[in-house]
Design an enzyme around this catalytic site. Structure first.
Site, short mmCIF file in Angstrom:
data_model
loop_
_atom_site.label_atom_id
_atom_site.label_comp_id
_atom_site.label_asym_id
_atom_site.label_seq_id
_atom_site.Cartn_x
_atom_site.Cartn_y
_atom_site.Cartn_z
N LYS A 166 39.23 36.52 44.04
CA LYS A 166 40.03 35.43 43.47
C LYS A 166 40.50 34.44 44.52
CE LYS A 166 40.37 35.16 39.78
NZ LYS A 166 39.61 34.97 38.51
N SER A 188 36.27 47.78 39.05
CA SER A 188 35.37 46.70 38.60
C SER A 188 34.21 46.49 39.57
CB SER A 188 36.14 45.39 38.36
OG SER A 188 36.36 44.69 39.55
C1 LIG Z 1 39.13 43.18 40.27
C2 LIG Z 1 38.49 42.07 39.52
N1 LIG Z 1 37.23 42.20 39.11
C3 LIG Z 1 36.62 41.23 38.39
C4 LIG Z 1 37.25 40.07 38.06
C5 LIG Z 1 36.52 39.06 37.21
O1 LIG Z 1 36.33 37.83 37.84
P1 LIG Z 1 36.40 36.50 36.99
O2 LIG Z 1 37.84 36.28 36.64
O3 LIG Z 1 35.89 35.45 37.93
O4 LIG Z 1 35.57 36.66 35.77
C6 LIG Z 1 38.57 39.91 38.46
C7 LIG Z 1 39.31 38.72 38.07
O5 LIG Z 1 40.51 38.66 38.16
C8 LIG Z 1 39.20 40.92 39.21
O6 LIG Z 1 40.47 40.80 39.60
#
Ligand SMILES: Cc1ncc(COP(=O)(O)O)c(C=O)c1O
Length: 306
Positions: free
Chosen positions: A50, A267
């Protein structure tokens, strides 16, 4: 691309800690002619993917005159965006107010406090949608005091990836990337990177990952059918969707720790799981995914896994 709002020597140094992350080659069980690699996105200011979106949102708002010393940046977040805003804004000497669901982890709450953000907690039952609503109301009540960044609707979010992530991947793979795999949260990463990659080579396949149910442990991801699509999302872009279960992601955390020497967040591990699935289905190609952040904010998950 540089921002200068305060006379401190630090202001010019923010940009050098955004983006330009390494591409880590990974092993997989697929054919020899298949390569798989992930961007180590935690190697940025604030420790996550981010940083890219937060920096671009802040930079564009300063350049438009919407973010100034007398106006607080305001947004809703459950974690990484808030930490990235806080890290960048503390270097720029600008104030920040965050609306956060009250069930955010203690690690996150401590980070917000440490980095000097003002935090207002919203009901855990209303998730980030409730936090968004509360942030929007405050911005409407006091438009002179706040710049409402609204990461879910702000085009600077996906443009950050369009202008940095995709070109980095293209260069780091010598234009050999065949598949881009990423989970959907605000969707900025997938939309921005995917759009630019398709321009560079329309044959590149874009695979969007989602949690397999509304109740999941993939922090940062959204289950779009139940949560609704952010306005920056474009449903026509993905060539394919794959659902990933939290259990699969946890198994991938263990596997990546043992086989690759990296400790992943849920994630990041879910992205790895999706990329490995694609790698197992093709005979040759170069599959690239993202590792948005590492284990360090997920102590309770990690402690139970090992
Ligand atoms: C840990 C994590 N993984 C994946 C994402 C997904 O990214 P995006 O918001 O660009 O779709 C985020 C977004 O906040 C995140 O904090």
């Amino acid at each position: 691309m540089s921002v200068s709002v305060t006379p401190t020597p630090f202001s010019t140094s923010v940009e050098s800690f955004i983006g330009n992350t390494p591409l880590l080659p990974l092993s997989h069980a697929g054919a020899n002619q298949v390569k798989i690699a992930a961007k180590l996105e935690w190697q940025q200011l604030g420790g996550s993917v981010k940083a890219r979106a937060a920096y671009r949102i802040i930079r564009d708002a300063i350049n438009r005159g919407e973010l100034r010393q007398d106006r607080r940046l305001l947004d809703a977040t459950s974690g990484n965006t808030g930490i990235a805003y806080a890290a960048i804004l503390s270097r720029l000497g600008l104030p920040l107010t965050l609306f956060v669901p009250e069930n955010a982890s203690e690690e996150r709450k401590t980070l917000f406090k440490a980095l000097g953000a003002e935090v207002r907690y919203t009901s855990r039952y209303e998730s980030t949608e409730g936090a968004q609503e509360a942030a929007r109301e405050l911005a409407e009540m006091h438009p002179e005091s706040y710049f409402y960044a609204d990461q879910y609707s702000n085009p600077s979010n996906w443009k950050a990836h369009y202008e940095s992530t995709a070109d980095e991947i293209w260069k780091q793979t010598d234009g050999q990337i065949t598949h881009f795999v990423a989970g959907l949260g605000t969707t900025g990463t997938f939309i921005g990177t995917g759009r630019r990659l398709k321009e560079l080579n329309p044959d590149i396949k874009l695979i969007a990952l989602q949690p397999d149910s509304a109740l999941h442990g993939l922090e940062g991801w959204k289950h779009l059918e139940s949560a609704g699509s952010p306005s920056i999302y474009d449903h026509r872009l993905a060539d394919r969707f794959i659902d990933i279960s939290t259990e699969n992601a946890y198994a991938a955390i263990r596997e990546a720790a043992r086989n690759e020497g990296v400790l992943l967040s849920p994630s990041s591990a879910a992205n790895l799981s999706g990329a490995q699935r694609i790698a197992s289905e093709i005979d040759q190609g170069f599959v690239v995914t993202m590792f948005p952040d590492d284990y360090s904010k997920y102590g309770s998950v990690i402690n139970n896994l090992f």
